[in-house]
Design an enzyme around this catalytic site. Sequence first.
Site, short mmCIF file in Angstrom:
data_model
loop_
_atom_site.label_atom_id
_atom_site.label_comp_id
_atom_site.label_asym_id
_atom_site.label_seq_id
_atom_site.Cartn_x
_atom_site.Cartn_y
_atom_site.Cartn_z
N TYR A 60 0.78 -1.26 -0.07
CA TYR A 60 0.05 -0.07 0.00
C TYR A 60 0.63 1.20 -0.17
CZ TYR A 60 -4.12 -2.89 0.31
OH TYR A 60 -5.19 -3.76 -0.08
N GLN A 93 -15.36 2.05 -5.99
CA GLN A 93 -14.70 0.87 -5.69
C GLN A 93 -13.11 1.38 -5.31
OE1 GLN A 93 -15.90 -2.91 -7.42
NE2 GLN A 93 -16.09 -1.52 -8.89
N ASP A 96 -8.12 5.41 -4.25
CA ASP A 96 -7.51 6.63 -4.59
C ASP A 96 -8.12 7.67 -4.46
OD1 ASP A 96 -8.13 5.58 -7.99
OD2 ASP A 96 -8.47 7.47 -7.18
N HIS A 111 -14.78 0.83 -0.78
CA HIS A 111 -13.64 -0.07 -0.36
C HIS A 111 -12.53 0.70 0.46
CE1 HIS A 111 -14.70 -3.12 -3.62
NE2 HIS A 111 -15.66 -3.22 -2.53
N CYS A 141 -4.16 5.51 20.81
CA CYS A 141 -4.23 4.50 21.94
C CYS A 141 -2.72 3.94 22.05
CB CYS A 141 -5.11 3.42 21.62
SG CYS A 141 -4.60 2.29 20.24
N THR A 178 -15.24 -0.81 -14.53
CA THR A 178 -15.18 -2.03 -13.56
C THR A 178 -15.34 -3.16 -14.26
OG1 THR A 178 -15.73 -2.88 -11.44
CG2 THR A 178 -17.38 -1.55 -12.51
N SER A 179 -14.82 -4.25 -13.82
CA SER A 179 -14.91 -5.45 -14.45
C SER A 179 -16.15 -6.43 -13.81
CB SER A 179 -13.56 -6.40 -14.21
OG SER A 179 -13.42 -6.78 -12.68
N ASN A 203 -17.07 1.39 -20.68
CA ASN A 203 -15.65 0.34 -20.32
C ASN A 203 -14.92 0.13 -21.55
OD1 ASN A 203 -14.22 -1.75 -19.25
ND2 ASN A 203 -15.52 -2.47 -18.03
N ALA A 219 -12.12 5.73 -20.65
CA ALA A 219 -13.05 6.58 -19.77
C ALA A 219 -12.82 7.99 -20.12
CB ALA A 219 -12.72 6.25 -18.28
C1 BV8 Z 1 -17.67 -9.16 1.30
C2 BV8 Z 1 -9.73 -2.60 -1.76
C3 BV8 Z 1 -18.73 -10.29 3.20
C4 BV8 Z 1 -8.28 -3.05 -1.58
C5 BV8 Z 1 -10.85 -4.50 -2.82
C6 BV8 Z 1 -14.65 -15.83 0.23
C7 BV8 Z 1 -14.61 -15.11 1.53
C8 BV8 Z 1 -15.00 -13.80 1.78
C9 BV8 Z 1 -15.69 -13.07 0.82
C10 BV8 Z 1 -15.87 -13.76 -0.39
C11 BV8 Z 1 -15.21 -14.87 -0.75
N1 BV8 Z 1 -15.51 -15.22 -2.17
C12 BV8 Z 1 -16.19 -14.25 -2.68
C13 BV8 Z 1 -16.20 -13.40 -1.77
C14 BV8 Z 1 -16.81 -12.00 -1.84
C15 BV8 Z 1 -15.72 -11.13 -2.18
C16 BV8 Z 1 -15.70 -11.51 -3.70
O1 BV8 Z 1 -16.61 -10.74 -4.24
N2 BV8 Z 1 -14.70 -11.99 -4.37
C17 BV8 Z 1 -14.38 -12.03 -5.68
C18 BV8 Z 1 -12.93 -12.11 -6.01
C19 BV8 Z 1 -15.03 -13.35 -6.13
N3 BV8 Z 1 -16.06 -9.70 -1.64
C20 BV8 Z 1 -15.50 -9.53 -0.53
O2 BV8 Z 1 -15.07 -10.11 0.18
C21 BV8 Z 1 -16.30 -8.06 -0.06
N4 BV8 Z 1 -16.68 -8.08 1.12
O3 BV8 Z 1 -18.12 -9.92 0.76
O4 BV8 Z 1 -18.10 -9.17 2.84
C22 BV8 Z 1 -19.19 -9.78 4.54
C23 BV8 Z 1 -20.52 -9.88 5.07
C24 BV8 Z 1 -20.78 -9.71 6.43
C25 BV8 Z 1 -19.90 -9.17 7.41
C26 BV8 Z 1 -18.58 -9.07 6.76
C27 BV8 Z 1 -18.13 -9.45 5.72
C28 BV8 Z 1 -15.26 -6.96 -0.04
C29 BV8 Z 1 -14.39 -6.84 -1.30
C30 BV8 Z 1 -13.69 -5.56 -1.14
C31 BV8 Z 1 -12.05 -6.09 -1.67
N5 BV8 Z 1 -11.26 -4.82 -1.63
N6 BV8 Z 1 -10.10 -3.29 -2.93
C32 BV8 Z 1 -7.45 -2.51 -2.70
O5 BV8 Z 1 -7.77 -1.79 -3.48
O6 BV8 Z 1 -6.28 -3.04 -2.53
S1 BV8 Z 1 -11.46 -5.08 -4.37
C33 BV8 Z 1 -10.49 -4.55 -5.73
O7 BV8 Z 1 -11.12 -5.45 -6.93
C34 BV8 Z 1 -10.98 -3.09 -6.10
O8 BV8 Z 1 -11.19 -2.30 -5.01
C35 BV8 Z 1 -12.36 -3.34 -6.89
O9 BV8 Z 1 -13.41 -2.90 -6.06
C36 BV8 Z 1 -12.29 -4.75 -7.07
C37 BV8 Z 1 -12.62 -4.97 -8.71
O10 BV8 Z 1 -11.68 -4.33 -9.54
P1 BV8 Z 1 -12.09 -3.39 -10.57
O11 BV8 Z 1 -12.00 -2.14 -10.00
O12 BV8 Z 1 -13.06 -3.94 -11.36
O13 BV8 Z 1 -10.75 -3.53 -11.62
P2 BV8 Z 1 -10.52 -4.65 -12.54
O14 BV8 Z 1 -8.78 -4.54 -12.71
O15 BV8 Z 1 -11.28 -6.03 -12.05
O16 BV8 Z 1 -11.09 -4.25 -13.82
C38 BV8 Z 1 -10.51 -3.23 -14.52
C39 BV8 Z 1 -11.86 -2.67 -15.61
O17 BV8 Z 1 -11.31 -1.53 -15.92
C40 BV8 Z 1 -11.83 -3.59 -16.68
O18 BV8 Z 1 -13.25 -3.90 -16.78
C41 BV8 Z 1 -11.33 -2.97 -17.90
O19 BV8 Z 1 -11.77 -3.07 -18.89
C42 BV8 Z 1 -11.62 -1.44 -17.42
N7 BV8 Z 1 -10.49 -0.36 -17.83
C43 BV8 Z 1 -9.18 -0.66 -17.87
N8 BV8 Z 1 -8.61 0.72 -18.62
C44 BV8 Z 1 -9.87 1.36 -18.76
C45 BV8 Z 1 -10.92 0.79 -18.44
N9 BV8 Z 1 -12.31 1.31 -18.76
C46 BV8 Z 1 -12.09 2.69 -19.34
N10 BV8 Z 1 -11.16 3.03 -19.53
C47 BV8 Z 1 -10.07 2.57 -19.45
N11 BV8 Z 1 -8.95 3.37 -19.97
#
Ligand code: BV8
Length: 228
Positions: A60, A93, A96, A111, A141, A178-179, A203, A219
Amino acid sequence: MIRPAASSARIVVLSGAGLSAESGLGTFRDAGGLWARYDLEEVATPQGFARDPALVHDFYNARRANMTASAPNAAHEALARLSRRDGVTLVTQNIDDLLERAGARGVVHMHGDLSRALCHACGARWDAPAVMSPEAPCPDCGAAATRPDVVWFGEMPYRMEEIETALAAADLFVSVGTSGTVYPAAGFAALARAAGARTLELNLDPSGGDFDEVRTGPATQLVPGWVD
Ligand code: BV8
């Protein structure tokens, strides 16, 4: 499709890493993305942090330095203009601060926020220093229990009630860069549609999700083209 400038529509915009990609911040799942270089389990879960807090702080700290060295792009600026209109909710999500630096108001960081720190002993939050380390004491603390104020996998995203209320009242839901792979954010378009909203995806590489309209491109072209 509803054009924001010409209506009093209630709009929810959900943004992901693609919004900040053209500012030089890495995405997660594109070729060469963060999850290709780091093991998500090691750097974005509470278990990973408990195992190796120094590795997680390094991850981070590098992203915080990259964020600070980057600038908002035309898409951030267009959403900032839109955020000044009544009835608009910007949910991101991303962790930044580029939307805020572009002048956006009321951004909902579901997030968390890389520029903030959290003490997991007492819950205190403060502006994060450029470099965080496992030994740094909490300013409230004194415990060596500080971490970035971001939501890891398995943790509950922030401000979900507020987001769900906005989705239930939306006339239009727009997904930007977002994906649609991470829940609960990936389910927001379906929630908005169930409440009667129209849905639009902007997207570079559309997610394949169920939207009324999909526009393909960077974007920095699509978002100003839609907002203005
Ligand atoms: C929850 C912060 C429950 C940190 C992030 C097992 C155990 C526990 C939970 C789970 C599990 N299995 C599944 C889950 C649920 C899990 C989940 O969904 N997992 C996925 C992998 C299946 N979710 C969670 O755990 C969430 N919490 O479920 O809690 C709970 C309930 C009660 C009580 C307590 C708990 C929490 C999820 C949050 C995780 N933190 N980020 C950090 O940033 O380091 S997630 C991280 O990936 C990002 O924050 C973002 O949210 C996420 C998705 O990424 P995207 O933003 O979509 O980026 P990506 O690279 O995937 O895609 C990029 C996109 O941009 C593409 O579409 C591309 O085409 C496009 N693009 C690229 N360039 C451009 C563009 N578009 C336009 N212009 C461009 N130039």
